[in-house]
Enzyme design. Structure first.
Site, PDB file in Angstrom:
ATOM      1  CB  THR A   1      -0.826   0.005   1.312  1.00 38.20           C
ATOM      2  OG1 THR A   1      -1.420  -1.259   1.478  1.00 38.20           O
ATOM      3  CG2 THR A   1      -1.889   1.062   1.304  1.00 38.20           C
TER       4      THR A   1
ATOM      5  NE  ARG B   1      -8.656  -8.025   0.821  1.00 39.26           N
ATOM      6  CZ  ARG B   1      -7.606  -7.250   1.085  1.00 39.26           C
ATOM      7  NH1 ARG B   1      -7.084  -6.509   0.137  1.00 39.26           N
ATOM      8  NH2 ARG B   1      -7.077  -7.243   2.281  1.00 39.26           N
ATOM      9  CB  VAL B   2     -12.800  -3.634  -0.952  1.00 38.49           C
ATOM     10  CG1 VAL B   2     -12.327  -2.274  -0.478  1.00 38.49           C
ATOM     11  CG2 VAL B   2     -13.247  -3.550  -2.412  1.00 38.49           C
ATOM     12  N   GLY B   3      -9.976  -4.111   0.801  1.00 39.48           N
ATOM     13  CA  GLY B   3      -9.352  -4.062   2.130  1.00 39.48           C
ATOM     14  C   GLY B   3      -9.642  -2.753   2.831  1.00 39.48           C
ATOM     15  CG  ASP B   4      -6.726  -1.296   5.649  1.00 41.29           C
ATOM     16  OD1 ASP B   4      -6.253  -2.074   4.779  1.00 41.29           O
ATOM     17  OD2 ASP B   4      -6.020  -0.532   6.317  1.00 41.29           O
TER      18      ASP B   4
ATOM     19  CB  THR C   1       0.520  -0.319   4.803  1.00 40.43           C
ATOM     20  OG1 THR C   1       0.928  -1.428   3.985  1.00 40.43           O
ATOM     21  CG2 THR C   1       1.631  -0.010   5.794  1.00 40.43           C
ATOM     22  N   GLY C   2      -1.177  -3.068   5.632  1.00 40.64           N
ATOM     23  CA  GLY C   2      -1.071  -4.351   6.315  1.00 40.64           C
ATOM     24  C   GLY C   2      -2.190  -5.268   5.885  1.00 40.64           C
TER      25      GLY C   2
END
Lengths: 351, 351
Positions: free
Chosen positions: B213, B241-244, B264-265
């Site tokens: 990220t 899929r969507v992350g944070d 990020t992670g």
């Protein structure tokens, strides 16, 4: 306007703008609380008829009964909120599942989220068109994938793989919502979208078209909290717009150490305020009671930014809050107190 | 491993796992701070060469300089974080824009978010395939639409209407990321996805493939905070899929009364913790200093749930925090103190 179905013990505090009960005893195990909403601001008093009102109360009670049946038997808050939301999704009166509003393209795009307060597990889906019960797809994301948020056609593929009921997009058609879209498009063609000088009446109509969400929060006999929210979003929405409903921390949040919350309203403002988590954190770090934290956000910060809407919440002690700054919010609760055997049930539409 | 480029005043506290400076004077007007990251956990020490390391430091510094040039002239933190992230998006070394990882379908799907701390305005996009600089599309959502979050093809249409640079999906192809996808798919075909008994090595490889990220946070000379994050998500991601990263309150948050944060992670854990807002609220309601709040979340709560990663943050007083619980995190900062004229710049990869 409220309708009292069966109240062994009516607390007058339930009649205000933002209802709250007195805390249940510290040992609340064996008690349960279930709160639901069917959207805020979607209807004005002028347009309401006694017959229509009766239908809404009946639908809210049907959903409450579905969840309470699970909680009464010692079932989980997670199962209860999913069951409630499924009933509301299947009911064309509400903007979720069957009865969802139409996008600018004339289709129905659905969003949903669920969260379990004990584990902080969560699942969401956004922008799906073929899943009959989006809330169950959100739960499948939580329990049967490594993910939290799935979107669009990908989310639909996942739901299909998981054996969830897939329907033709036409399943979601209702004549009322189709007419709303026609009115919204006519209105938008008359006003220049994005300009601040739209007429007050047009703005009010547009505001009303934004709201419509269903949700449930529950505290089960084991003291576990859960929250679920499902929506068809905004009438005439464009550009793959997603609101707060499927966003963990904004429209939906549950944490056994604080509160379970499901929101409804002008989603953009709930996103910017990170509404549900803000209330939870005020309780956890600011030591604010639920009612104070919820009112600060819904009755002050939300209108201060220019938004409106409402939410339902139940905290770990069983206190309920249902604040809203719109004309009405479809809502109701069931509360069972083990020590006294008292069962309270009420549903409301306006203040 | 850190590289010191120009440091008029080196504070030893910048060398730890979670760096933080002493607070700047209460009257911080005229000072500025810029912090960036290029992802956590994407590389292990074993795979790093001195030459590769040099390239990363150079790229981080190029991004820092782009943002600092704006801040130095009195420009806004919003402009600065957008400029930084655009440089990192255009750099194939990082998993955002050009250099984004591939989905299971062999395409690049990008997410980004930006937030302005003064107004709490925010914009995000998720799942786009044709926008060269997703962070600028997120900013357009914030400034030129009534929405916060746009997704998929709809978001692409909006970006096109707004005159943003649209590219052929092949623009995002890089051979390194394509090979990563091949390795990931081979690995996943050998292990049963979702089962808990994957080998430790496979799990570690899979973990590494999750991260990547870019982000920037800044405090400008007028005391305004802003945050921006952009990502290609997880290698071999499926189901939309969507992350944070694009979720306001989780991967990205800014509020002038507290802090600006970019994460990020392993995105799913950041979503469940509502990471960025949790830190802001601990500062606001728990009266915790930034460093304490950020470390509690990143070094304790995140690993306790089973996740990992890191974040960058700058608070309203100019304090910096860059905690991470992975082997490394590409990161750097520039800090200018008006009263002394001191300018500090450092970039880091490992602890």
């Amino acid at each position: 306007m409220k309708r009292l179905l069966f109240v062994a013990c009516l607390l007058s505090s339930f009649c205000g703008i933002a209802q709250s009960t007195a805390p249940v005893p510290t040992s609340s195990l064996g008690n349960y609380v279930l709160v639901i909403h069917g959207g805020a601001g979607t209807i004005s008093k002028d347009q309401m008829t006694p017959e229509r009102e009766k239908r809404y109360h009946a639908s809210l009670n049907k959903a409450l009964q579905a969840g309470a049946a699970i909680l009464e038997k010692g079932g989980s808050s997670l199962n209860a909120v999913e069951a409630c939301v499924r009933v509301l999704e299947d009911d064309p009166l509400f903007n979720a599942g069957k009865g969802a509003v139409f996008t600018a393209e004339g289709v129905n795009e659905l969003d949903a989220a669920i969260m379990e307060g004990t584990t902080l597990r969560a699942g969401s889906i956004a922008g799906v068109r073929t899943i009959r019960n989006p809330i169950s797809a959100a739960r499948a994301v939580m329990e049967r994938s490594e993910h939290v948020l799935l979107t669009g056609k990908g989310a639909e593929s996942f739901a299909k793989e998981q054996g969830l009921e897939i329907v033709d997009p036409s399943y979601f058609y209702t004549p009322e919502r189709w007419e709303s879209l026609q009115r919204a498009q006519k209105r938008d063609s008359l006003t220049s979208a994005g300009t601040p000088n739209r007429s007050a009446a047009a703005l009010q109509e547009q505001r009303i078209s934004r709201y419509g969400t269903v949700g449930a929060v529950a505290l089960d006999q084991q003291g576990r909290l859960a929250a679920a929210t499902s929506t068809g979003g905004m009438t005439n929405k464009k550009w793959g717009r997603v609101g707060d409903a499927p966003i963990i921390g904004s429209g939906t949040y549950a944490n056994d150490s604080t509160v379970a919350i499901s929101c409804t309203g002008w989603g953009e403002y709930f996103l910017r305020l990170v509404m549900a988590k803000s209330i939870s954190d005020r309780m956890e770090f600011g030591r604010q009671p639920l009612q104070q934290a919820a009112e600060e956000l819904v009755m002050r910060q939300l209108p201060a930014l220019g938004g409106d809407g409402g939410l339902i919440a139940v905290d770990k002690q069983g206190n309920i809050s249902m604040p809203f700054c719109t004309e009405g919010m479809y809502r109701g609760y069931i509360k069972k107190e083990k020590s006294t055997g008292m069962l309270q049930t009420e549903t409301f539409i306006f203040k």
